[in-house]
Design a protein around this motif. Structure first.
Motif, short mmCIF file in Angstrom:
data_model
loop_
_atom_site.label_atom_id
_atom_site.label_comp_id
_atom_site.label_asym_id
_atom_site.label_seq_id
_atom_site.Cartn_x
_atom_site.Cartn_y
_atom_site.Cartn_z
N ASP A 71 36.82 45.61 19.83
CA ASP A 71 36.36 45.32 18.22
C ASP A 71 35.45 44.15 18.18
N ASN A 72 34.38 44.53 18.91
CA ASN A 72 32.87 43.74 18.87
C ASN A 72 33.20 42.31 19.43
N LYS A 73 34.19 42.02 20.03
CA LYS A 73 34.52 40.90 20.76
C LYS A 73 34.75 41.09 22.38
N THR A 74 33.73 40.30 23.18
CA THR A 74 33.67 40.11 24.61
C THR A 74 34.59 39.05 25.08
N THR A 75 35.57 39.56 26.03
CA THR A 75 36.31 38.22 26.75
C THR A 75 36.09 38.42 28.29
N THR A 76 35.74 37.55 28.89
CA THR A 76 35.45 37.73 30.45
C THR A 76 36.55 36.39 30.99
N LEU A 77 36.88 36.90 32.28
CA LEU A 77 37.71 36.18 33.09
C LEU A 77 37.31 36.16 34.40
N SER A 78 37.38 35.10 35.35
CA SER A 78 37.08 35.41 36.62
C SER A 78 37.84 34.59 37.43
N GLY A 79 37.60 34.80 38.76
CA GLY A 79 38.50 34.52 40.10
C GLY A 79 38.23 34.84 41.26
N THR A 80 39.17 34.76 42.25
CA THR A 80 38.98 35.23 43.58
C THR A 80 39.78 36.61 43.84
N PHE A 81 39.52 37.35 44.59
CA PHE A 81 40.37 38.41 45.08
C PHE A 81 40.21 38.73 46.51
N GLU A 82 41.08 39.26 47.18
CA GLU A 82 41.44 39.64 48.55
C GLU A 82 41.72 41.07 48.46
N ILE A 83 41.24 41.69 49.42
CA ILE A 83 41.55 43.26 49.74
C ILE A 83 42.44 43.37 50.98
N VAL A 84 43.76 43.74 50.78
CA VAL A 84 44.78 44.16 51.66
C VAL A 84 45.25 45.53 51.86
N THR A 85 45.07 45.89 53.09
CA THR A 85 45.30 47.15 53.35
C THR A 85 46.65 47.38 54.26
N ASN A 86 47.41 48.00 53.93
CA ASN A 86 48.86 48.11 54.52
C ASN A 86 49.42 49.49 54.47
N ASN A 87 49.74 50.00 55.78
CA ASN A 87 50.34 51.59 55.45
C ASN A 87 49.26 52.28 54.74
N ASP A 88 47.92 52.58 55.24
CA ASP A 88 47.01 53.02 54.57
C ASP A 88 47.13 53.11 52.88
N ILE A 89 47.47 52.04 52.49
CA ILE A 89 47.41 51.67 51.03
C ILE A 89 46.68 50.33 50.95
N THR A 90 45.37 50.44 50.12
CA THR A 90 44.53 49.39 49.85
C THR A 90 44.83 48.71 48.37
N GLN A 91 44.83 47.42 48.36
CA GLN A 91 45.19 46.60 47.15
C GLN A 91 44.37 45.73 47.01
N PHE A 92 43.86 45.72 45.69
CA PHE A 92 42.76 44.43 45.35
C PHE A 92 43.80 43.48 44.85
N ILE A 93 44.04 42.22 45.40
CA ILE A 93 44.91 41.24 44.79
C ILE A 93 43.88 40.07 44.15
N LEU A 94 44.10 40.00 42.82
CA LEU A 94 43.19 39.13 42.06
C LEU A 94 43.88 37.90 41.76
N THR A 95 43.19 36.64 41.76
CA THR A 95 43.74 35.52 41.35
C THR A 95 42.82 34.66 40.42
N TYR A 96 43.18 34.63 39.21
CA TYR A 96 42.52 33.94 38.25
C TYR A 96 42.41 32.59 38.09
N SER A 97 41.27 31.95 37.69
CA SER A 97 41.27 30.43 37.67
C SER A 97 42.12 29.95 36.34
N GLU A 98 42.37 30.77 35.46
CA GLU A 98 43.06 30.33 34.19
C GLU A 98 43.91 31.48 33.54
#
Length: 140
Positions: A71-98
């Motif tokens: 709707d013509n509005k831009t929202t951005t969020l940021s943080g850090t992430f880690e990539i975890v692979t367990n039993n052939d499943i890869t997940q991106f775990i994101l942690t936001y700063s706010e």
């Protein structure tokens, strides 16, 4: 004549059941995880403005930016992430700063979000359990 028909039918069935290995999707290497991932939907939903509102940018320093354009509005969020692979499943775990309401989490109010890399090389939002069904593909 029946034998020829059966032979042709058998040949067609054999061809249709053959394995075409050229269509297999090559898994992404870890170095290919970085970069921009954009929201992806089937073509029947492509005209829906909400179908392309989210994207992620994963940086090599394990920071990320999530962007929502709607709707013509831009929202951005940021943080850090880690990539975890367990039993052939890869997940991106994101942690936001706010906290922000566009964080895709079933728990509500949290700062964590996760995405699972499918064998088709698409990232699926793990908040599917609470009716968020977002899929992302790596932008070329």
């Amino acid at each position: 004549m029946k034998k020829i028909g059966i032979l042709i039918l058998s040949f067609l069935l054999f061809i249709s059941c053959s394995n075409d290995d050229s269509k297999e999707v090559k898994p992404l290497s870890a170095s290919e995880y970085y970069g921009k991932w954009v929201q992806f939907v089937d073509s029947k939903f492509a005209d829906d403005p909400s179908s392309k509102q989210f994207s992620y940018l994963f940086n090599k320093d394990n920071t990320f930016v999530k962007t929502r354009v709607y709707d013509n509005k831009t929202t951005t969020l940021s943080g850090t992430f880690e990539i975890v692979t367990n039993n052939d499943i890869t997940q991106f775990i994101l942690t936001y700063s706010e906290y922000n309401m566009i964080i895709s989490s079933c728990s509500g109010g949290g700062l964590k979000e996760s995405l699972t890399l499918e064998k088709s090389n698409y990232l699926n939002d793990d908040a599917r359990a609470c009716d968020r069904r977002y899929t992302f593909k790596k932008e070329k």
